[in-house]
Design an enzyme around this catalytic site. Structure first.
Site, PDB file in Angstrom:
ATOM      1  N   LYS B 134       0.876  -1.167   0.000  1.00  0.00           N
ATOM      2  CA  LYS B 134       0.000   0.000   0.000  1.00  0.00           C
ATOM      3  C   LYS B 134       0.912   1.216   0.000  1.00  0.00           C
ATOM      4  O   LYS B 134       1.566   1.516   0.999  1.00  0.00           O
ATOM      5  CB  LYS B 134      -0.926   0.007   1.219  1.00  0.00           C
ATOM      6  CG  LYS B 134      -1.847   1.231   1.214  1.00  0.00           C
ATOM      7  CD  LYS B 134      -2.658   1.375   2.487  1.00  0.00           C
ATOM      8  CE  LYS B 134      -3.249   2.779   2.529  1.00  0.00           C
ATOM      9  NZ  LYS B 134      -3.830   3.085   3.858  1.00  0.00           N
ATOM     10  N   GLY B 195      -8.120   9.432   9.071  1.00  0.00           N
ATOM     11  CA  GLY B 195      -8.490   9.558  10.475  1.00  0.00           C
ATOM     12  C   GLY B 195      -9.483  10.661  10.777  1.00  0.00           C
ATOM     13  O   GLY B 195      -9.818  10.883  11.939  1.00  0.00           O
ATOM     14  N   ALA B 221      -9.446   5.792   3.634  1.00  0.00           N
ATOM     15  CA  ALA B 221      -9.361   7.036   4.408  1.00  0.00           C
ATOM     16  C   ALA B 221     -10.657   7.829   4.446  1.00  0.00           C
ATOM     17  O   ALA B 221     -11.316   8.030   3.433  1.00  0.00           O
ATOM     18  CB  ALA B 221      -8.247   7.939   3.890  1.00  0.00           C
ATOM     19  N   GLY B 222     -10.996   8.263   5.647  1.00  0.00           N
ATOM     20  CA  GLY B 222     -12.135   9.144   5.834  1.00  0.00           C
ATOM     21  C   GLY B 222     -13.396   8.470   6.327  1.00  0.00           C
ATOM     22  O   GLY B 222     -14.321   9.132   6.799  1.00  0.00           O
ATOM     23  N   ALA B 243      -9.867   1.838   9.062  1.00  0.00           N
ATOM     24  CA  ALA B 243      -8.827   1.732  10.091  1.00  0.00           C
ATOM     25  C   ALA B 243      -9.321   2.424  11.354  1.00  0.00           C
ATOM     26  O   ALA B 243      -9.932   1.793  12.221  1.00  0.00           O
ATOM     27  CB  ALA B 243      -7.525   2.331   9.580  1.00  0.00           C
ATOM     28  N   SER B 244      -9.109   3.742  11.433  1.00  0.00           N
ATOM     29  CA  SER B 244      -9.513   4.500  12.625  1.00  0.00           C
ATOM     30  C   SER B 244     -10.985   4.295  12.968  1.00  0.00           C
ATOM     31  O   SER B 244     -11.343   4.227  14.152  1.00  0.00           O
ATOM     32  CB  SER B 244      -9.266   5.993  12.413  1.00  0.00           C
ATOM     33  OG  SER B 244      -7.934   6.230  12.029  1.00  0.00           O
TER      34      SER B 244
END
Lengths: 67, 294
Positions: B134, B195, B221-222, B243-244
């Site tokens: 990645k 994040g 992301a986001g 992720a987050s």
């Protein structure tokens, strides 16, 4: 003098990568570990033979949680 | 684990649930492997949810979330030995992920130049024995937005070096096409900054990225909550990386299950073909046979 993960050490020129790894507690058969010397990857197969030069910068890396 | 998903119909939780009216891509996938699997590089994934391992309060919680999410591919970073609490030895991250049976997608997080990213990718290949990478090349510390020229340069070099490159990119369809032109195996456009939990700020661009390239599109992301992941899939993304949104949720395991259901639901909805948006109402009950009551 060898710089190991950003810190000056008393590992001396002529020592192998494997010896440097031992200094940070990494065994030669450790999984998920990679080594760079002066910005170049040193393959696991050459850790025992690769002799470090004076002033070498050694980075010993492993997995960390990350996105 | 809680039973928060008990009320959700079982079919939504099945990643390979049969659905009428699937789109062509889904049909091809199904024909190829007998289920709605995702192919990236040489990898066949039954789950279209990718998980980031960063931000979990503990490895134990991470392992539970991985199981609940159904993911088969998780990201890992590369850092100096001894810099993290559990990054080597028994009970380490590597051992935990091996026990979970998931494939690893190493990232180049923290790299700001093509040179650093390429070296990090080569180290990751050495450490994890995978050609998958990645690719992240960050251009700004506050927004963590990609540095497009450096990203493109690194992608080209890594493809030439035999890597299966999945670049973290902006939601720019032109850049996405350029990345595919140099040989990237997928593109990973952002919905909003890493994040931030702001969701997909420009769904039209994500739809354009989907149209611009033939390779898998992974929304990266986001993502803030399940509806963001469902929207990504409805827009035609092939997978979502969370992720987050999971790791920093109050209950990461429950959020992992929610994301799993959302990705499956969004995929089904995309295949089902949504109705067009209209400004005015369109009655769903016919006027024929309406009685005269006054």
């Amino acid at each position: 003098m060898i710089v190991l993960n950003g810190e000056r050490t008393d590992v001396h020129a002529g020592a192998t990568v494997a010896a440097a790894l031992a200094r940070v507690g990494v065994k030669p058969d450790a999984r998920g570990v990679a080594v760079a010397v002066d910005g170049e990857v040193v393959p696991r197969s050459t850790w025992e033979a690769f002799a470090l030069a004076e002033g070498s910068h050694v980075e010993v890396l492993t997995a960390m949680q990350g996105g | 684990m809680s039973d928060a998903m008990a009320d959700v119909p079982a079919t939504i939780l099945e990643d390979d649930a049969a659905a009428p009216g699937r789109d062509a891509a889904a049909e091809r996938d199904a024909a190829g492997v007998g289920r709605d699997a995702l192919q990236i590089g040489g990898l066949t994934l039954g789950s279209r949810l990718l998980l980031g391992t960063g931000g979990f309060p503990s490895l134990e919680l991470m392992a539970h979330a991985i199981e609940a999410s159904g993911t088969e591919l998780v990201t890992v970073a590369l850092r100096r030995v001894g810099s993290g609490p559990q990054n080597s030895g028994a009970g380490s991250l590597v051992a935990t992920l091996a026990a979970a049976g998931v494939a690893l997608l190493p990232n180049t997080a923290g790299c700001h130049t093509a040179r650093d990213a390429v070296l990090t990718a080569r180290l990751a290949r050495e450490a994890f024995e995978t050609d998958l990478i990645k690719l992240e090349v960050i251009g700004d510390e506050d927004t963590l937005l990609p540095d497009a020229p450096e990203l493109l340069r690194a992608a080209e070099e890594l493809v030439d070096d035999g890597f299966v490159v999945l670049p973290y990119t902006t939601d720019d369809p032109v850049l996405a096409r350029r990345l595919v032109d140099v040989g990237c195996a997928a593109v990973m456009p952002l919905g909003s900054p890493i994040g931030s939990g702001m969701g997909i700020r420009n769904p039209y661009n994500i739809a354009l990225v989907r149209e611009a390239v033939e390779v898998p599109v992974v929304l990266d992301a986001g993502i803030g909550t399940a509806s963001d992941a469902a929207l990504a899939m409805e827009l035609g993304c092939d997978a979502v990386l969370a992720a987050s949104a999971i790791a920093r949720a109050a209950d990461p395991v429950a959020m992992a299950r929610a994301m799993r259901a959302a990705v499956a639901a969004g995929r089904l909805a995309r295949g089902a073909g949504r109705i067009p948006r209209r400004l005015y109402a369109r009655a769903s009950t016919p006027n024929e046979g309406l009685p005269e009551l006054t």
